[in-house]
Design a protein around this motif. Sequence first.
Motif, mmCIF file in Angstrom:
data_model
loop_
_atom_site.group_PDB
_atom_site.id
_atom_site.type_symbol
_atom_site.label_atom_id
_atom_site.label_comp_id
_atom_site.label_asym_id
_atom_site.label_seq_id
_atom_site.Cartn_x
_atom_site.Cartn_y
_atom_site.Cartn_z
ATOM 1 N N ALA A 1 0.813 -1.223 0.000
ATOM 2 C CA ALA A 1 0.000 0.000 0.000
ATOM 3 C C ALA A 1 0.842 1.265 0.000
ATOM 4 O O ALA A 1 0.423 2.300 -0.538
ATOM 5 C CB ALA A 1 -0.948 0.000 1.205
ATOM 6 N N THR A 2 2.019 1.208 0.589
ATOM 7 C CA THR A 2 2.804 2.436 0.755
ATOM 8 C C THR A 2 3.975 2.570 -0.208
ATOM 9 O O THR A 2 4.405 3.692 -0.505
ATOM 10 C CB THR A 2 3.350 2.528 2.193
ATOM 11 O OG1 THR A 2 4.096 1.329 2.497
ATOM 12 C CG2 THR A 2 2.226 2.676 3.182
ATOM 13 N N LEU A 3 4.512 1.455 -0.717
ATOM 14 C CA LEU A 3 5.730 1.521 -1.520
ATOM 15 C C LEU A 3 5.525 1.261 -3.011
ATOM 16 O O LEU A 3 6.423 1.558 -3.808
ATOM 17 C CB LEU A 3 6.779 0.534 -0.964
ATOM 18 C CG LEU A 3 7.229 0.781 0.483
ATOM 19 C CD1 LEU A 3 8.295 -0.233 0.883
ATOM 20 C CD2 LEU A 3 7.749 2.207 0.666
ATOM 21 N N MET A 4 4.380 0.701 -3.363
ATOM 22 C CA MET A 4 4.137 0.440 -4.778
ATOM 23 C C MET A 4 3.850 1.748 -5.518
ATOM 24 O O MET A 4 2.997 2.531 -5.083
ATOM 25 C CB MET A 4 2.969 -0.527 -4.950
ATOM 26 C CG MET A 4 3.323 -1.964 -4.633
ATOM 27 S SD MET A 4 4.522 -2.592 -5.823
ATOM 28 C CE MET A 4 4.908 -4.182 -5.085
ATOM 29 N N PRO A 5 4.511 1.993 -6.652
ATOM 30 C CA PRO A 5 4.296 3.250 -7.390
ATOM 31 C C PRO A 5 2.956 3.308 -8.105
ATOM 32 O O PRO A 5 2.418 4.387 -8.337
ATOM 33 C CB PRO A 5 5.457 3.272 -8.393
ATOM 34 C CG PRO A 5 5.832 1.836 -8.580
ATOM 35 C CD PRO A 5 5.595 1.177 -7.255
ATOM 36 N N ASN A 6 2.405 2.138 -8.459
ATOM 37 C CA ASN A 6 1.126 2.108 -9.163
ATOM 38 C C ASN A 6 -0.029 2.284 -8.174
ATOM 39 O O ASN A 6 -0.125 1.559 -7.181
ATOM 40 C CB ASN A 6 0.970 0.783 -9.918
ATOM 41 C CG ASN A 6 -0.311 0.725 -10.729
ATOM 42 O OD1 ASN A 6 -1.374 0.448 -10.196
ATOM 43 N ND2 ASN A 6 -0.211 0.985 -12.025
ATOM 44 N N GLU A 7 -0.919 3.251 -8.462
ATOM 45 C CA GLU A 7 -1.999 3.580 -7.514
ATOM 46 C C GLU A 7 -2.962 2.419 -7.309
ATOM 47 O O GLU A 7 -3.411 2.157 -6.182
ATOM 48 C CB GLU A 7 -2.786 4.804 -8.008
ATOM 49 C CG GLU A 7 -1.994 6.100 -8.042
ATOM 50 C CD GLU A 7 -1.179 6.256 -9.320
ATOM 51 O OE1 GLU A 7 -1.174 5.307 -10.135
ATOM 52 O OE2 GLU A 7 -0.549 7.312 -9.502
ATOM 53 N N ILE A 8 -3.299 1.703 -8.388
ATOM 54 C CA ILE A 8 -4.258 0.596 -8.275
ATOM 55 C C ILE A 8 -3.687 -0.517 -7.409
ATOM 56 O O ILE A 8 -4.381 -1.061 -6.535
ATOM 57 C CB ILE A 8 -4.625 0.052 -9.671
ATOM 58 C CG1 ILE A 8 -5.231 1.157 -10.545
ATOM 59 C CG2 ILE A 8 -5.605 -1.121 -9.539
ATOM 60 C CD1 ILE A 8 -6.479 1.768 -9.973
ATOM 61 N N ILE A 9 -2.426 -0.855 -7.632
ATOM 62 C CA ILE A 9 -1.794 -1.905 -6.829
ATOM 63 C C ILE A 9 -1.712 -1.470 -5.366
ATOM 64 O O ILE A 9 -1.927 -2.266 -4.445
ATOM 65 C CB ILE A 9 -0.391 -2.238 -7.370
ATOM 66 C CG1 ILE A 9 -0.501 -2.835 -8.780
ATOM 67 C CG2 ILE A 9 0.324 -3.223 -6.439
ATOM 68 C CD1 ILE A 9 0.832 -3.133 -9.427
ATOM 69 N N ALA A 10 -1.403 -0.192 -5.153
ATOM 70 C CA ALA A 10 -1.333 0.320 -3.777
ATOM 71 C C ALA A 10 -2.688 0.199 -3.084
ATOM 72 O O ALA A 10 -2.765 -0.189 -1.908
ATOM 73 C CB ALA A 10 -0.879 1.772 -3.788
ATOM 74 N N LEU A 11 -3.779 0.501 -3.801
ATOM 75 C CA LEU A 11 -5.113 0.383 -3.220
ATOM 76 C C LEU A 11 -5.479 -1.082 -2.975
ATOM 77 O O LEU A 11 -6.169 -1.406 -2.002
ATOM 78 C CB LEU A 11 -6.144 1.049 -4.129
ATOM 79 C CG LEU A 11 -6.084 2.589 -4.162
ATOM 80 C CD1 LEU A 11 -7.015 3.141 -5.234
ATOM 81 C CD2 LEU A 11 -6.443 3.170 -2.803
ATOM 82 N N LEU A 12 -5.015 -1.973 -3.853
ATOM 83 C CA LEU A 12 -5.234 -3.400 -3.618
ATOM 84 C C LEU A 12 -4.514 -3.845 -2.349
ATOM 85 O O LEU A 12 -4.968 -4.753 -1.647
ATOM 86 C CB LEU A 12 -4.764 -4.220 -4.819
ATOM 87 C CG LEU A 12 -5.608 -4.096 -6.093
ATOM 88 C CD1 LEU A 12 -4.969 -4.878 -7.237
ATOM 89 C CD2 LEU A 12 -7.029 -4.574 -5.857
ATOM 90 N N GLY A 13 -3.389 -3.189 -2.066
ATOM 91 C CA GLY A 13 -2.686 -3.478 -0.816
ATOM 92 C C GLY A 13 -3.549 -3.180 0.402
ATOM 93 O O GLY A 13 -3.473 -3.875 1.418
ATOM 94 N N CYS A 14 -4.389 -2.151 0.284
ATOM 95 C CA CYS A 14 -5.334 -1.848 1.375
ATOM 96 C C CYS A 14 -6.316 -3.001 1.572
ATOM 97 O O CYS A 14 -6.724 -3.304 2.696
ATOM 98 C CB CYS A 14 -6.087 -0.553 1.074
ATOM 99 S SG CYS A 14 -5.034 0.916 1.027
ATOM 100 N N GLY A 15 -6.695 -3.642 0.457
ATOM 101 C CA GLY A 15 -7.560 -4.818 0.551
ATOM 102 C C GLY A 15 -6.865 -5.975 1.245
ATOM 103 O O GLY A 15 -7.478 -6.698 2.038
ATOM 104 N N VAL A 16 -5.578 -6.153 0.954
ATOM 105 C CA VAL A 16 -4.790 -7.197 1.619
ATOM 106 C C VAL A 16 -4.750 -6.937 3.122
ATOM 107 O O VAL A 16 -4.905 -7.863 3.938
ATOM 108 C CB VAL A 16 -3.357 -7.245 1.039
ATOM 109 C CG1 VAL A 16 -2.483 -8.210 1.848
ATOM 110 C CG2 VAL A 16 -3.392 -7.663 -0.425
ATOM 111 N N ILE A 17 -4.575 -5.681 3.500
ATOM 112 C CA ILE A 17 -4.575 -5.329 4.928
ATOM 113 C C ILE A 17 -5.932 -5.644 5.543
ATOM 114 O O ILE A 17 -6.026 -6.216 6.629
ATOM 115 C CB ILE A 17 -4.234 -3.838 5.124
ATOM 116 C CG1 ILE A 17 -2.823 -3.538 4.624
ATOM 117 C CG2 ILE A 17 -4.352 -3.454 6.602
ATOM 118 C CD1 ILE A 17 -2.480 -2.056 4.594
ATOM 119 N N GLY A 18 -7.003 -5.279 4.827
ATOM 120 C CA GLY A 18 -8.345 -5.551 5.341
ATOM 121 C C GLY A 18 -8.584 -7.030 5.591
ATOM 122 O O GLY A 18 -9.125 -7.421 6.634
#
Length: 426
Positions: A323-340
């Motif tokens: 969520a914090t280190l990926m440069p691509n916005e979509i992948i970063a937002l998917l990281g939020c899903g992984v956290i959830g």
Amino acid sequence: MKKKKSAEQNLKNFITVFEESGSEPPRFFKGEIMNYTKTKYACYLGSASTAIINNFAPLLYVTFMTTFKFSATMIGLFIAMNFAVQMIVDFLGARYSERIGYKKMICAGCLFCSAGMLLLSILPYILNPAVGVGISTVVYAVGGGIMEVLVSPIMEAIPGDKKAASMSMLHSFYAWGHLFVVLASTLFFVLFSIDNWRVLCAIWAIVPFVDFFLFLTAKINVFAEGEKRIKFREIFSHKIFIVFMIMMLTAGAAELAVAQWVSAYAEKGLNVSKTAGDLLGTSMFALCMGISRVIYGFFGEKLKLKAYMFWCGVLCVVGYLIATLMPNEIIALLGCGVIGFSVGIMWPGTLSIAAKDFPQGGTAIFGILAMSGDIGCVAGPGLVAIVSEKIAINGSGLKAGMLVAMLFPLIFTIFIKFTKKIQKTP
């Protein structure tokens, strides 16, 4: 009280004998157990109501910043105020709820939640905005604290087996409430403009008000199973319980660091539109958290809870990195899903383990652990706010704040291992 409890236990045993023999118990007796259906629905709606008061305001943080000129630190103060009040109510509820009465307290909690949401739609425009938001936050935080400390023991006291699965299912309604708040609010903002958020705030106040009537007429057990209670002060003499408290603190911090900031993070940190950020960030987080809790609700009996929680902790750390280190916005937002998904089991799983190890703890166990979780709910978002004001990653303070919050799931994974090494002292 003992006679009443003994009668209820005998009734349960009576019905079990009929069911195991393949016969239907008489309707009169079965009806007594079926009365708890309304109790379950009330608890589910109570969990969803808590999600409303905790997650609606974060959708408005950017609006508050532009309309009322609030800083990130001021927003962090409101977050801290919300969960600090809930923490105080958790502590008081742990000590006095059985004395006051579950039904009186839970009904009062519903009314406080409803009143607080109504005040949020009014007070910022008739008082100083910061004072208005602050008063509203305190009022609905009192309600949220009462709901948080009581819905779990009320659910735990409902006759039946598979307590851990029931607890996970109960807490999944927090995630579904969170998701519904985000989706319905986003749709409302698209159709009617975010400038009309006050109207939506008043609409959300209806949910806990409806739950008031459900709890008012629901059957509630005052005591869960177990003949005697551990004294309040004795709870802290158990080393394993201190570990549970730390786990709850880090679980709350890991969850709320994202839940409270993901909307603003998507909009300000990742530079996506509010609608896209709420749908792909906040909604994804809530959806994945709900799925995680439902999975355990259905398949929990087949999973080793502590191992599952450990690997979810590891996955949560990975999610923060994405969520914090990926440069691509979509992948970063998917990281939020992984956290959830990964944080989904942390809070209810810790409650389930503690309830199993301390079956005679009663409301005190849930209250103290909820208080610990609320300390984390203050610490997580608060740390993000403080760091975001001082450090930036690629020009974004929120990215830096979210990255530092990765420490919480990391600590959780370490302490879940401690539960296997520390034995509960008699």
